[in-house]
Design a protein around this motif. Structure first.
Motif, PDB file in Angstrom:
ATOM      1  N   GLY A  21       0.825  -1.211   0.000  1.00 24.88           N
ATOM      2  CA  GLY A  21       0.000   0.000   0.000  1.00 24.88           C
ATOM      3  C   GLY A  21       0.860   1.263   0.000  1.00 24.88           C
ATOM      4  N   ILE A  22       1.900   1.274   0.824  1.00 22.58           N
ATOM      5  CA  ILE A  22       2.808   2.428   0.881  1.00 22.58           C
ATOM      6  C   ILE A  22       3.515   2.610  -0.463  1.00 22.58           C
ATOM      7  CG2 ILE A  22       4.945   3.293   1.938  1.00 22.58           C
ATOM      8  CD1 ILE A  22       3.936   2.049   4.592  1.00 22.58           C
ATOM      9  N   THR A  23       3.957   1.492  -1.054  1.00 31.24           N
ATOM     10  CA  THR A  23       4.619   1.557  -2.359  1.00 31.24           C
ATOM     11  C   THR A  23       3.660   2.082  -3.424  1.00 31.24           C
ATOM     12  OG1 THR A  23       6.024  -0.305  -1.732  1.00 31.24           O
ATOM     13  CG2 THR A  23       5.896   0.216  -4.065  1.00 31.24           C
ATOM     14  N   ALA A  24       2.419   1.626  -3.419  1.00 35.28           N
ATOM     15  CA  ALA A  24       1.426   2.082  -4.397  1.00 35.28           C
ATOM     16  C   ALA A  24       1.138   3.569  -4.228  1.00 35.28           C
ATOM     17  CB  ALA A  24       0.139   1.261  -4.263  1.00 35.28           C
ATOM     18  N   LEU A  25       1.002   4.044  -2.998  1.00 38.58           N
ATOM     19  CA  LEU A  25       0.764   5.469  -2.750  1.00 38.58           C
ATOM     20  C   LEU A  25       1.962   6.311  -3.192  1.00 38.58           C
ATOM     21  CD1 LEU A  25      -1.065   5.464   0.696  1.00 38.58           C
ATOM     22  CD2 LEU A  25      -2.001   6.068  -1.530  1.00 38.58           C
ATOM     23  N   THR A  26       3.171   5.818  -2.927  1.00 44.78           N
ATOM     24  CA  THR A  26       4.381   6.537  -3.348  1.00 44.78           C
ATOM     25  C   THR A  26       4.444   6.645  -4.863  1.00 44.78           C
ATOM     26  OG1 THR A  26       5.554   5.724  -1.381  1.00 44.78           O
ATOM     27  CG2 THR A  26       6.900   6.585  -3.183  1.00 44.78           C
ATOM     28  N   LEU A  27       4.173   5.544  -5.564  1.00 46.41           N
ATOM     29  CA  LEU A  27       4.185   5.567  -7.022  1.00 46.41           C
ATOM     30  C   LEU A  27       3.087   6.475  -7.577  1.00 46.41           C
ATOM     31  CD1 LEU A  27       4.952   1.834  -7.869  1.00 46.41           C
ATOM     32  CD2 LEU A  27       6.477   3.803  -8.130  1.00 46.41           C
ATOM     33  N   ALA A  28       1.925   6.460  -6.962  1.00 48.76           N
ATOM     34  CA  ALA A  28       0.837   7.338  -7.407  1.00 48.76           C
ATOM     35  C   ALA A  28       1.220   8.803  -7.213  1.00 48.76           C
ATOM     36  CB  ALA A  28      -0.449   7.012  -6.653  1.00 48.76           C
ATOM     37  N   GLY A  29       1.850   9.115  -6.091  1.00 43.01           N
ATOM     38  CA  GLY A  29       2.316  10.479  -5.848  1.00 43.01           C
ATOM     39  C   GLY A  29       3.351  10.918  -6.870  1.00 43.01           C
ATOM     40  N   LEU A  30       4.289  10.015  -7.177  1.00 37.81           N
ATOM     41  CA  LEU A  30       5.296  10.326  -8.188  1.00 37.81           C
ATOM     42  C   LEU A  30       4.659  10.533  -9.560  1.00 37.81           C
ATOM     43  CD1 LEU A  30       8.228   7.935  -7.214  1.00 37.81           C
ATOM     44  CD2 LEU A  30       8.223  10.430  -7.133  1.00 37.81           C
ATOM     45  N   LEU A  31       3.672   9.735  -9.884  1.00 37.06           N
ATOM     46  CA  LEU A  31       2.978   9.877 -11.158  1.00 37.06           C
ATOM     47  C   LEU A  31       2.282  11.228 -11.252  1.00 37.06           C
ATOM     48  CD1 LEU A  31       2.076   8.621 -13.854  1.00 37.06           C
ATOM     49  CD2 LEU A  31       0.093   7.711 -12.630  1.00 37.06           C
ATOM     50  N   VAL A  32       1.620  11.647 -10.175  1.00 42.74           N
ATOM     51  CA  VAL A  32       0.957  12.956 -10.156  1.00 42.74           C
ATOM     52  C   VAL A  32       1.989  14.065 -10.337  1.00 42.74           C
ATOM     53  CG1 VAL A  32      -0.298  14.578  -8.669  1.00 42.74           C
ATOM     54  CG2 VAL A  32      -1.046  12.209  -8.824  1.00 42.74           C
ATOM     55  N   LEU A  33       3.110  13.973  -9.648  1.00 43.02           N
ATOM     56  CA  LEU A  33       4.167  14.981  -9.796  1.00 43.02           C
ATOM     57  C   LEU A  33       4.712  15.014 -11.219  1.00 43.02           C
ATOM     58  CD1 LEU A  33       6.171  14.615  -6.453  1.00 43.02           C
ATOM     59  CD2 LEU A  33       4.729  16.525  -7.169  1.00 43.02           C
ATOM     60  N   LEU A  34       4.926  13.852 -11.829  1.00 42.86           N
ATOM     61  CA  LEU A  34       5.410  13.804 -13.205  1.00 42.86           C
ATOM     62  C   LEU A  34       4.404  14.414 -14.173  1.00 42.86           C
ATOM     63  CD1 LEU A  34       7.119  10.297 -13.356  1.00 42.86           C
ATOM     64  CD2 LEU A  34       8.235  12.527 -13.500  1.00 42.86           C
ATOM     65  N   LEU A  35       3.114  14.153 -13.975  1.00 40.13           N
ATOM     66  CA  LEU A  35       2.082  14.737 -14.829  1.00 40.13           C
ATOM     67  C   LEU A  35       2.035  16.251 -14.681  1.00 40.13           C
ATOM     68  CD1 LEU A  35      -0.835  12.166 -14.476  1.00 40.13           C
ATOM     69  CD2 LEU A  35       0.569  12.595 -16.490  1.00 40.13           C
ATOM     70  N   ILE A  36       2.107  16.738 -13.458  1.00 39.37           N
ATOM     71  CA  ILE A  36       2.117  18.185 -13.226  1.00 39.37           C
ATOM     72  C   ILE A  36       3.341  18.798 -13.887  1.00 39.37           C
ATOM     73  CG2 ILE A  36       2.402  19.969 -11.455  1.00 39.37           C
ATOM     74  CD1 ILE A  36       0.630  18.204  -9.628  1.00 39.37           C
ATOM     75  N   PHE A  37       4.487  18.196 -13.703  1.00 40.46           N
ATOM     76  CA  PHE A  37       5.723  18.704 -14.298  1.00 40.46           C
ATOM     77  C   PHE A  37       5.645  18.664 -15.820  1.00 40.46           C
ATOM     78  CE2 PHE A  37      10.038  19.890 -14.472  1.00 40.46           C
ATOM     79  CZ  PHE A  37      10.666  19.108 -15.425  1.00 40.46           C
ATOM     80  N   GLY A  38       5.084  17.609 -16.371  1.00 42.86           N
ATOM     81  CA  GLY A  38       4.991  17.466 -17.819  1.00 42.86           C
ATOM     82  C   GLY A  38       4.062  18.476 -18.460  1.00 42.86           C
ATOM     83  N   PHE A  39       2.960  18.821 -17.796  1.00 40.83           N
ATOM     84  CA  PHE A  39       2.001  19.748 -18.382  1.00 40.83           C
ATOM     85  C   PHE A  39       2.366  21.207 -18.157  1.00 40.83           C
ATOM     86  CE2 PHE A  39      -0.965  16.060 -18.239  1.00 40.83           C
ATOM     87  CZ  PHE A  39      -1.192  16.000 -19.594  1.00 40.83           C
ATOM     88  N   THR A  40       3.104  21.523 -17.112  1.00 37.98           N
ATOM     89  CA  THR A  40       3.458  22.914 -16.850  1.00 37.98           C
ATOM     90  C   THR A  40       4.795  23.304 -17.456  1.00 37.98           C
ATOM     91  OG1 THR A  40       4.468  22.324 -14.731  1.00 37.98           O
ATOM     92  CG2 THR A  40       2.150  22.993 -14.708  1.00 37.98           C
ATOM     93  N   ARG A  41       5.586  22.357 -17.822  1.00 38.42           N
ATOM     94  CA  ARG A  41       6.899  22.628 -18.392  1.00 38.42           C
ATOM     95  C   ARG A  41       6.763  23.032 -19.852  1.00 38.42           C
ATOM     96  NH1 ARG A  41      11.611  18.583 -19.911  1.00 38.42           N
ATOM     97  NH2 ARG A  41      10.035  18.042 -21.408  1.00 38.42           N
ATOM     98  N   ASP A  42       7.569  24.000 -20.291  1.00 39.26           N
ATOM     99  CA  ASP A  42       7.579  24.376 -21.703  1.00 39.26           C
ATOM    100  C   ASP A  42       8.153  23.235 -22.515  1.00 39.26           C
ATOM    101  OD1 ASP A  42       8.420  27.887 -21.303  1.00 39.26           O
ATOM    102  OD2 ASP A  42       6.518  26.838 -21.216  1.00 39.26           O
TER     103      ASP A  42
END
Length: 192
Positions: A21-42
């Motif tokens: 569960g902790i691993t799944a939450l960590t991966l989900a958090g990383l995925l959200v951060l990557l998506l935010i970074f990908g959409f806001t980055r030029d």
């Protein structure tokens, strides 16, 4: 003994479940951060044109050089036509047009096809100058518009055309184009 063995076994399974569960939450958090970074980055794509130097297209805006090259190519497509290439001419213009401009552009292009389709009138445009404004996403092309009937050149007139654009993501799309009248050019403080 079976009871203590079962208790130890269930605690081990519980620890594994919690770690998963902790691993799944960590991966989900990383995925959200990557998506935010990908959409806001030029985003940038390096293009290798035939002319001058490499161009960079960025999601933050259109460069003057890129807008000039696209305007040049679009002007050559839009202003050079003959009865033999009218369908290709219309399809090519609509391919670079913004979806919301398709209806109005197609209506205007169909009028030209109807007028010129069964004739022997052709036209070609020689570019004299291009002015672009990346801030307003407009460009103007001036030059000589030549009209040919059959194989005889009939007219050669100096004309100016304005192209309006839409930039979305990394895509520059045509909204409309048309000839600038002499009166309009004089209102802008320019010689007609």
């Amino acid at each position: 003994m079976d009871h203590s063995y079962g208790l130890a076994q269930s605690q081990r399974v519980l620890k594994q479940r919690n770690m998963l569960g902790i691993t799944a939450l960590t991966l989900a958090g990383l995925l959200v951060l990557l998506l935010i970074f990908g959409f806001t980055r030029d985003r940038e794509i390096v293009l290798q044109p035939v002319l001058r130097s490499p161009l960079t297209v960025s999601s933050s805006g259109v460069s003057e050089e890129y807008l000039e090259m696209v305007t040049r190519d679009t002007a050559l497509i839009a202003l050079n036509r003959s009865p033999e290439n009218l369908n290709y001419w219309m399809e090519t213009i609509l391919e670079i047009a913004a979806p919301e401009a398709h209806g109005a552009l197609k209506r205007d292009l169909m009028k030209v096809i109807k007028e010129q389709g069964n004739s022997s009138i052709s036209q070609y445009f020689t570019i004299g100058a291009i002015r672009v404004d990346p801030d307003t996403l407009t460009s103007e092309v001036s030059g000589t518009l030549h009209t040919v009937v059959g194989s005889k050149a009939v007219t050669a007139e100096h004309k100016r055309f304005r192209f309006t654009w839409k930039y979305s993501g990394l895509s520059l799309q045509l909204i409309g184009f048309g000839m600038i009248s002499k009166v309009e050019g004089q209102k802008q403080g320019e010689e007609a």
